[in-house]
Write an enzyme that holds these catalytic residues in place. Sequence first.
Site, mmCIF file in Angstrom:
data_model
loop_
_atom_site.group_PDB
_atom_site.id
_atom_site.type_symbol
_atom_site.label_atom_id
_atom_site.label_comp_id
_atom_site.label_asym_id
_atom_site.label_seq_id
_atom_site.Cartn_x
_atom_site.Cartn_y
_atom_site.Cartn_z
ATOM 1 N N GLU A 175 0.728 -1.167 0.033
ATOM 2 C CA GLU A 175 -0.007 0.017 0.050
ATOM 3 C C GLU A 175 0.810 1.324 -0.107
ATOM 4 O O GLU A 175 1.618 1.678 0.978
ATOM 5 C CB GLU A 175 -0.723 0.038 1.333
ATOM 6 C CG GLU A 175 -1.868 0.989 1.265
ATOM 7 C CD GLU A 175 -2.771 1.026 2.751
ATOM 8 O OE1 GLU A 175 -3.820 1.805 2.581
ATOM 9 O OE2 GLU A 175 -2.328 0.404 3.349
ATOM 10 N N GLU B 88 -12.809 2.132 5.016
ATOM 11 C CA GLU B 88 -11.738 2.422 5.919
ATOM 12 C C GLU B 88 -11.802 3.736 6.247
ATOM 13 O O GLU B 88 -10.555 4.499 6.109
ATOM 14 C CB GLU B 88 -10.404 1.735 5.303
ATOM 15 C CG GLU B 88 -9.229 1.526 6.564
ATOM 16 C CD GLU B 88 -7.912 1.536 6.008
ATOM 17 O OE1 GLU B 88 -7.148 0.726 6.705
ATOM 18 O OE2 GLU B 88 -7.653 2.195 5.024
#
Length: 271
Positions: A153, A252
Amino acid sequence: MHDDTFTYSANISVMFTEHPLLDRPRAAAAAGFDDIEMWWPFEQPVVENAQLRELAAAISQAGVALRGLNFYAGDMPGGERGVASIPDRAAELRANTAALLELAEATGCRSFNLLYGQRDARFSQAEQDSAALASLQRAATAVASIGGTVLLEPLAKGHNGDYPLTDPEQVVDLLRGPLAHLPNVKLLFDLFHLGSNGFDIVGGVPGLIQWIGHVQVADSPGRGEPGTGTLPIVASLDSLANAGYEGLIACEYRPTVRTEDSLTWIDGHAA
């Protein structure tokens, strides 16, 4: 939770925090989610088996599926963002991998986010990158035994210390190059992080779609629910759908209201 295009999961590390951790799977289910994900939920890389069993039982009893889990990433509240690139912390990650696999076996989770780690002045950049690649190799090999995928990520600048991956092309360069022999390492496409960094989260999708293993969503600035910032989230989701993305969309974000009241944007997107 579903709209006409995607299935949405809830990241219970940042959502439903009105409840204790073990109550959050049930709260997510009551809000309409069939799927959840979480960061590594313990302060240490390894915990007692009883704690893992207790968490797995809470997930099972809630009737939701754990679809995503982070590897241990150090002291996240204290500002750390992964240990993979830090040479003298490899043992922590190895030990955590065994615990992570135990939780994965108990829950059916098959998607695992491994944060790269921030630059550490005690080591050269080359030493850190070498350590990160070795960590990724070990992690990918370990989760391959259960059909799992490791996610890599990029993170937002200014929020995550000296974290070296801030653009998806940096991850793609690794996937094309030194990680090319690991087909189960993929890009985590997080709209908050990439959008905060100025990446085109609408027009940039088609060129990345073959590398994307998972998508997470929050608005920017603020990291609240979609609609609280300025990112073109609906357009980005449409672009992902048009490009053929068929995976989960993970919420998220940090709700600006009660978590249950923050979910109306999903119905709005469906409309």
